[in-house]
Design an enzyme around this catalytic site. Structure first.
Site, PDB file in Angstrom:
ATOM      1  N   ARG A 186       0.854  -1.196   0.000  1.00 14.06           N
ATOM      2  CA  ARG A 186       0.000   0.000   0.000  1.00 14.06           C
ATOM      3  C   ARG A 186       0.886   1.241   0.000  1.00 14.06           C
ATOM      4  NH1 ARG A 186      -4.860   1.606   4.194  1.00 14.06           N
ATOM      5  NH2 ARG A 186      -3.225   1.429   5.777  1.00 14.06           N
TER       6      ARG A 186
ATOM      7  N   ASP B 136      -4.586   3.633  14.255  1.00 12.96           N
ATOM      8  CA  ASP B 136      -3.694   4.231  13.277  1.00 12.96           C
ATOM      9  C   ASP B 136      -4.264   5.570  12.863  1.00 12.96           C
ATOM     10  OD1 ASP B 136      -5.743   3.687  11.510  1.00 12.96           O
ATOM     11  OD2 ASP B 136      -4.591   2.299  10.267  1.00 12.96           O
TER      12      ASP B 136
END
Length: 533
Positions: A178, A449
């Protein structure tokens, strides 16, 4: 394919970053580009930059206009019928990725975690340069190096408990990378210019990888998209790289996250634009919740309750997670569900049992083909929730062609001062982790996160914006008006609590970083800096 342009267009110039609270990822002054970057990389990068950088800036400006329109009352909606939505097109899903019942995810800069994920037995692993990886030069470059070593099967770490070096075991696990999202920039590579961070990350991996030695095609996970047109940018990037490498145009494959509210209305068009590359879509629900709040920030009816009182099957999630498999399966693509934030623990039996129970309940409520998890202990449970290898033949019955993707969050959760306080405490602790080079931190049993940090900052902003119309109750059931002064006081109180913890009380450096984290977090809310960064 877009043509290269050599003249900068003032209308598509990036926004000034001098006033940003979170600075742009920049190459350190002492870093020597000539010796520090792979030989020949800048020549490889130049045509990509010429063709794609100004397009990226224009797309970012379009995002800003769409958000401004939403705040003025013109909210995202479905597009008119097109070839993407009316034709019977399908992709051919390759056998090597037919089973993606669990995709384990984690920051690419942690070699030990990367090896453990790849040895977990998970059908897929996503190595992250984005939300869970600290967005700094050191961590980005470390992550890219780990990705290249993982793709080559040579990544190792030293296990101190067992006093041995551990490497990657042979498996059929599909490895995805990613990159950072299209909204982010990388400074210091080209003199005086900002590169799209997405472009830099993909180019660095693709330039250095040995395509002939890969077990499966090079695969990326596209994050943070906000329109179907952005898929064309990624398509052109993948195809330009393939041509430069002497590969077929469709050599690079991808999955894409649906984690913004506008993209939810354009999933089918987005996939159509990437049909030569795409394998499936993933509902990134925590970022999606943040985006949903952001686009509805001016609406008092959208002030969400405390985050951990919102059920996983709340209508604004459930309507989308039921519709996504219809779109994906209609066209032969995989539909992957979102992340479970509650983390198992090998030290706390009660927390471990609760986390694994929540995981099982969370993953068994739709026609998804797989899930995301972040811990090796979650793999077996996640895989067991889905039929092997996928549910591509399953289609929902009597589905709504245009479901309501913005049902009001009524009748769920609680709005409490304790919830606001928890949000304040989490953003301080999360930002403290970032300042220590951690893009994801385990906080109170939840792996937090950037997505959850955004949610909490936006929730605090909601409660400030609509303090006169939404009741937030204290422990006695008394409404508490959420003013800037109250929020500042909560930041001060939570900082003092954190400074008093044993891990901080005797460390001047730790205390200074916490104070910085407190100031940065509150200032981001004051300045309405809510885009992922």
């Amino acid at each position: 394919m877009a043509t290269a342009t050599s003249k900068p267009n003032p209308a598509t110039a990036p926004l000034p970053f001098a006033n940003r609270i979170v600075s742009v990822n920049a190459v350190p002054h002492e870093f020597d580009l000539a010796s520090g970057l792979p030989m020949g990389f800048l020549d490889f990068l130049a045509p990509l930059h010429a063709a794609l950088t100004l397009r990226q800036r224009a797309l970012v400006r379009r995002r800003e206009r769409a958000l401004a329109d939403a705040h003025a009352g013109k909210l995202p909606n479905y597009l008119p019928p097109s070839v993407a939505t009316t034709n019977s097109w399908r992709i051919e899903l390759p056998e090597w990725c037919a089973d993606q019942r669990n995709q384990m995810t984690g920051p690419a800069d942690e070699a030990e975690l990367v090896v453990k994920m790849l040895n977990s037995g998970a059908p897929g692993v996503m190595l992250d340069l984005e939300d869970s990886n600290a967005n700094s030069w050191e961590h980005t470059i470390c992550g890219i190096e780990n990705i290249l070593d993982a793709l080559a099967g040579r990544l190792t770490y030293y296990d101190r408990k067992r006093e041995k070096t551990v490497g990657i075991s042979a498996s059929s696990t599909v490895i995805f990378t990613r990159p950072r999202g299209l909204h982010l920039h990388q400074a210091g590579i080209l003199d005086g210019e900002l590169l799209p961070a997405s472009l830099f990350d993909v180019a660095m991996v693709a330039y250095q990888v040995d395509f002939s030695a890969l077990r499966h095609p090079l695969c990326f996970y596209i994050p943070k998209s906000e329109s179907a047109d952005e898929a064309l940018w990624w398509r052109d990037l993948f195809q330009m790289i393939a041509r430069a490498k002497g590969l077929p145009a469709n050599a690079i494959k991808c999955m894409a996250l649906v984690e913004s509210h506008p993209l939810a209305y354009q999933m089918e068009e987005f996939a159509w634009n990437l049909r030569e590359h795409i394998l499936g879509l993933n509902l990134g629900r925590w970022d999606y919740m943040a985006s949903l709040i952001h686009f509805n920030l001016e609406n008092p009816e959208w002030v969400l309750p405390d985050r951990n009182t919102i059920p996983h099957n709340v209508a604004f999630f459930q309507n989308l997670r039921e519709w996504m498999p219809e779109i994906c399966h209609k066209h032969g693509m995989l539909a992957i569900g979102g992340m479970t934030a509650l983390y198992p623990s090998r030290e706390d039996a009660e927390l471990n049992a609760r986390a694994l129970k929540v995981l099982a309940e969370d993953k068994s409520t739709s026609l998804m083909d797989g899930a995301w998890t972040g811990h090796p202990d979650q793999n077996a449970i996640a895989v067991a929730q889905f039929p092997a290898p996928n549910q591509l033949r399953a289609r929902p019955q009597n589905h709504d062609a245009h479901p309501n993707l913005r049902p009001l969050p009524t009748g769920v959760g609680k709005w409490t001062l304790a919830g606001t306080r928890a949000a304040v405490r989490t953003v301080i602790r999360y930002r403290n982790g970032v300042l220590h080079g951690r893009g994801a931190s385990l906080l109170d049993g939840y792996m937090e996160d950037l997505a959850t940090d955004r949610i909490y900052r936006l929730m605090i902003a909601q409660r400030l914006n609509h303090s006169s119309s939404v009741e937030i109750l204290d422990e006695n059931g008394t409404p508490v008006r959420h003013t800037p002064e109250l929020i500042s006081r909560l930041f001060d109180e939570e900082l003092e609590r954190l400074l008093g913890e044993p891990s901080t009380v005797n460390s001047l450096r730790a205390a200074a970083t916490l104070r910085e984290a407190r100031n940065v977090s509150e200032e981001m809310i004051k300045q309405h800096e809510f885009n992922p960064a």
